[in-house]
Design an enzyme around this catalytic site. Structure first.
Site, PDB file in Angstrom:
ATOM      1  N   SER A  35       0.808  -1.211   0.000  1.00 51.14           N
ATOM      2  CA  SER A  35       0.000   0.000   0.000  1.00 51.14           C
ATOM      3  C   SER A  35       0.847   1.269   0.000  1.00 51.14           C
ATOM      4  O   SER A  35       0.534   2.233  -0.714  1.00 51.14           O
ATOM      5  CB  SER A  35      -0.940   0.003   1.205  1.00 51.14           C
ATOM      6  OG  SER A  35      -0.199  -0.039   2.419  1.00 51.14           O
ATOM      7  N   THR A  36       1.934   1.298   0.770  1.00 54.24           N
ATOM      8  CA  THR A  36       2.780   2.493   0.804  1.00 54.24           C
ATOM      9  C   THR A  36       3.546   2.644  -0.499  1.00 54.24           C
ATOM     10  O   THR A  36       3.680   3.752  -1.031  1.00 54.24           O
ATOM     11  CB  THR A  36       3.750   2.434   1.997  1.00 54.24           C
ATOM     12  OG1 THR A  36       3.025   2.121   3.187  1.00 54.24           O
ATOM     13  CG2 THR A  36       4.451   3.763   2.188  1.00 54.24           C
ATOM     14  N   GLU A 111      11.212  -8.659  -3.953  1.00 54.00           N
ATOM     15  CA  GLU A 111      11.621  -7.423  -3.277  1.00 54.00           C
ATOM     16  C   GLU A 111      13.063  -7.504  -2.809  1.00 54.00           C
ATOM     17  O   GLU A 111      13.827  -6.541  -2.948  1.00 54.00           O
ATOM     18  CB  GLU A 111      10.688  -7.147  -2.100  1.00 54.00           C
ATOM     19  CG  GLU A 111       9.295  -6.696  -2.505  1.00 54.00           C
ATOM     20  CD  GLU A 111       8.338  -6.582  -1.338  1.00 54.00           C
ATOM     21  OE1 GLU A 111       7.365  -5.822  -1.443  1.00 54.00           O
ATOM     22  OE2 GLU A 111       8.554  -7.263  -0.314  1.00 54.00           O
TER      23      GLU A 111
END
Length: 262
Positions: A35-36, A111
């Site tokens: 979300s960020t 990531e």
């Protein structure tokens, strides 16, 4: 837009807005998941559209890739990029040494690969993600589907000798089916409550057959940008040992951000 956002969303937005200032023309930029990180992708898309920013974005998940293309960012693969100038991503937790827990969105493998292939990693987070000790947020580990229950049992047995408070784990679900990562693997969430030695735990878990990667990011993050609900932003640089505080004004925006405030 600002009047419609919760304090947490405002904090995520200002952190992303400030982190976008690290991006320069011509950079190859790793784009995080969550979300960020979605706020960050939208901010960069606005810069591409309004300021003519030219970058190559390397996404860490299929959903980040889709969002980046939607906002006009030129998306390439890590193999095409070879090496990145910068990666900007969120975190589920970070401590005073900027060690992280990541993987709440299920993209921890990509990531970590992208972050470690970068000259610099910047983490964006709201102040609620800072902890004294990692572990309150469940630690994700990515495991192959074959024999995952055996892997789970081995992990839980190994945790007995680790400096942690909890030792249970759960298979992450997507409705009534196991969650699958972009690589087709499962996620086990370890409920540890407190991790006394993150470095040791990361090394031990990754030596276990069936484990692909864990969500502990140790000595990878260089800078954390922390957002507050009132627009304050704090930038901590672990290499320089500096802490800088500033305030960003909220401005009305257009539909680049409309779906993120729902």
């Amino acid at each position: 837009m600002s009047s419609e956002l919760s304090p947490i969303d405002k904090a995520k937005f200002v952190a992303a807005k400030r982190a976008a200032q690290f991006v320069e023309n011509g950079m190859r930029v790793g784009l995080g998941t969550g979300s960020t990180a979605a706020w960050l992708v939208r901010c960069l898309g606005e810069m591409v559209r309004d300021e003519g920013l030219k970058i190559k974005g390397v996404p860490t998940s299929t959903r980040t890739a889709q969002l980046a293309r939607e906002v006009g960012i030129d998306v390439i693969s890590l193999d095409e990029a070879k090496w990145l100038d910068l990666t900007i991503d969120g975190a589920d937790e970070f401590d005073g040494d900027l060690n992280l827990i990541k993987g709440g969105g299920g993209a921890l493998l990509q990531e970590k690969i992208v972050a470690t292939a970068s000259d610099q990693m910047v983490v964006i987070a709201d102040i609620g993600k800072e902890v004294e000790h990692l572990g309150a947020f469940p630690l994700p580990i990515e495991v192959i589907p074959f024999g995952w229950q055996t892997t789970q049992a081995l992990v839980e047995e190994t945790l007995i000798s680790m400096d942690v408070l909890g030792r249970s784990s759960t298979l992450r679900m997507n409705g009534d089916r196991p969650f699958h990562t972009d690589e087709g693997n499962h996620i086990l969430d370890l409920h540890l409550n407190r991790i006394g030695n993150p470095r040791q735990l990361a090394l031990v878990i990754n030596q276990m057959p069936g484990v692909v990667e864990n969500g502990l990011f140790i000595d990878i993050c260089d800078t954390v940008v922390i957002g507050y609900g009132d627009g304050k932003v704090e930038v901590r640089d672990i290499n320089e040992g500096t802490v800088a505080t500033e305030r960003l004004d909220f401005v009305e925006s257009d539909n680049l951000f409309s779906d993120l405030s729902d």
